[in-house]
Write an enzyme that holds these catalytic residues in place. Sequence first.
Site, short mmCIF file in Angstrom:
data_model
loop_
_atom_site.label_atom_id
_atom_site.label_comp_id
_atom_site.label_asym_id
_atom_site.label_seq_id
_atom_site.Cartn_x
_atom_site.Cartn_y
_atom_site.Cartn_z
N GLY A 67 0.83 -1.19 0.00
CA GLY A 67 0.00 0.00 0.00
C GLY A 67 0.86 1.24 0.00
N CYS A 90 5.46 -5.97 1.45
CA CYS A 90 5.77 -4.54 1.36
C CYS A 90 5.17 -3.79 2.56
CB CYS A 90 5.31 -3.98 0.02
SG CYS A 90 6.14 -2.42 -0.41
N TYR A 91 4.14 -2.97 2.36
CA TYR A 91 3.51 -2.31 3.51
C TYR A 91 3.06 -3.36 4.52
CZ TYR A 91 0.30 0.51 6.30
OH TYR A 91 -0.33 1.14 7.35
N HIS A 114 7.72 -7.53 -3.92
CA HIS A 114 6.43 -8.01 -4.42
C HIS A 114 6.62 -9.36 -5.14
CE1 HIS A 114 3.90 -4.50 -3.58
NE2 HIS A 114 5.00 -3.80 -3.75
N GLU A 140 4.34 -11.26 -6.27
CA GLU A 140 3.25 -11.52 -7.20
C GLU A 140 3.51 -11.03 -8.61
OE1 GLU A 140 2.19 -7.60 -5.10
OE2 GLU A 140 3.25 -9.47 -4.66
N ASP A 199 -19.05 -11.33 -20.09
CA ASP A 199 -19.57 -11.50 -18.74
C ASP A 199 -21.06 -11.83 -18.72
OD1 ASP A 199 -17.00 -10.81 -18.01
OD2 ASP A 199 -17.49 -8.72 -17.64
N LYS A 234 -11.59 -12.00 -15.00
CA LYS A 234 -12.01 -12.10 -16.40
C LYS A 234 -11.53 -13.39 -17.06
CE LYS A 234 -13.69 -9.30 -18.98
NZ LYS A 234 -15.08 -9.06 -19.45
#
Length: 510
Positions: free
Chosen positions: A54, A81-82, A167, A169, A225, A366
């Site tokens: 964040g 991180c944060y 990070h 990810e 969708d 998605k």
Amino acid sequence: MHNGIVILDFGSQYNQLIARRIRELGVYAEILPHTVSLDTLKAHQPAGIILSGGPASVYAEGAPQPPEGLLEQGWPILGICYGMQVLSQLCGGQVEPAAQREFGQAELSHTQASALFAEVPERSQVWMSHGDHVTRLPEGFTVLAHSDNAIAAIADTARGLYALQFHPEVTHSVYGTQMLANFALQICRAPQQWSMQSYIDTTIASIREQVGSERVVLGLSGGVDSSVAAVLIQRAIGSQLTCIFVDTGLLRKNEAADVMRTYGEHFEIDLHCIDARERFFKALEGVSDPEQKRKIIGREFVAVFQAEAARIENVGYLAQGTIYPDVIESQSVKGPSATIKSHHNVGGLPEELHLKLLEPLRELFKDEVRQVGRELGIPAYFIDRHPFPGPGLGIRVLGEISAEKVAILQEADAIFLDELRRSGWYDKVSQAFVALLPVKSVGVMGDERTYEYTAVVRSVDTQDFMTATWSQLPYDLLERVSRRIINEVRGINRVTYDISSKPPATVEWE
């Protein structure tokens, strides 16, 4: 779904990536705001918790904090991180501004053996993005890894607490997915029970139980969708579902006929097609402001939809194709931001409808929605098509809209997409379309002077549509597209190619 990984959102732009990486392991992951109550968190029965990154500093006044009592629950926790900084502070450590901030690639060196770094080399590339760092470890924690400028990983293994300053990810962290797998599968022992087929089976049963004998109405747009939602609900309750397709006049070429044929015949869905083209064009007369156009189109769509839905008896539910990014964005912790363009997702229900909401896709990203569509047998032509904006061609005809301009744009857009498919480029790019500018220029055709519109060809590549780069299409492909549009579409005599990336531009022109 219980026994998954819960990601507490502290405002990181990468939160969705964390959830996607965990789900790719076959483990269910969901994102909740950091303001969630402890009781709500307990109700999710998480196998483990991830504290996201964040933009805040933990030592700043009003810095976001996780639910009080989180550390006493015994759940394995991974701070990123944060998340590392707030976990350190909660446990009694010290966080301070870094003398040298780290943004971008860094080399990670880990020397302490840990389950978190199983099958990760002692040195690897990671992605840093921080201006603060941990300067004093909390009691019980040890350092697992360093970068050149900071403590990069710490852990209190006895309590199941782990933290990373980088990070894992993002793809730039080469072994980041392995670290997340180690946390979710080895440390948390989260069950690998997340798959699209299991999701379909569970959701069909849930829809049947929720709806009972009532009818469901759904606004079918022909997009990915709403299409997947319609077929999934139809599998669950059959003829209790009625779909309403509103032809606004602002759709792709032959869109209404394609939708009626595919969903009315192939899936035997009860589908009502409402021809509202004249109504929309009349409402948009003289309007050129893009936000006004969006609001008018949305207002008219709701009015047409409501009128048709009122004719259907015993309707108890309105179904929507809301997907997980829509839900996440609607509960964002990032605070107020400037309106770039208005969206129709997660907008609530008009009170006069008096209907309950059914959103069978609200837990899916998605790409997962597309997987469900394939499992349900929806044709690839619909499942793999590029995104199409809710207001349709109303925001791709720049300036004032008319039936004539829309017809011109439909022809040009169809040619571009046809050439992309013929050349094999359609599935290589993320979104492609043509916009019609309110600009005319001089041209020469057949020895005669012309004064016609300018078309802009747009194609972008992106992973998440938060950022995008323009597609480097081959020159010969662009030349064919330009030649065909100018030769075949009366009203266009000039074609340009948009080479703007996002940011600073947006994908759509309006």
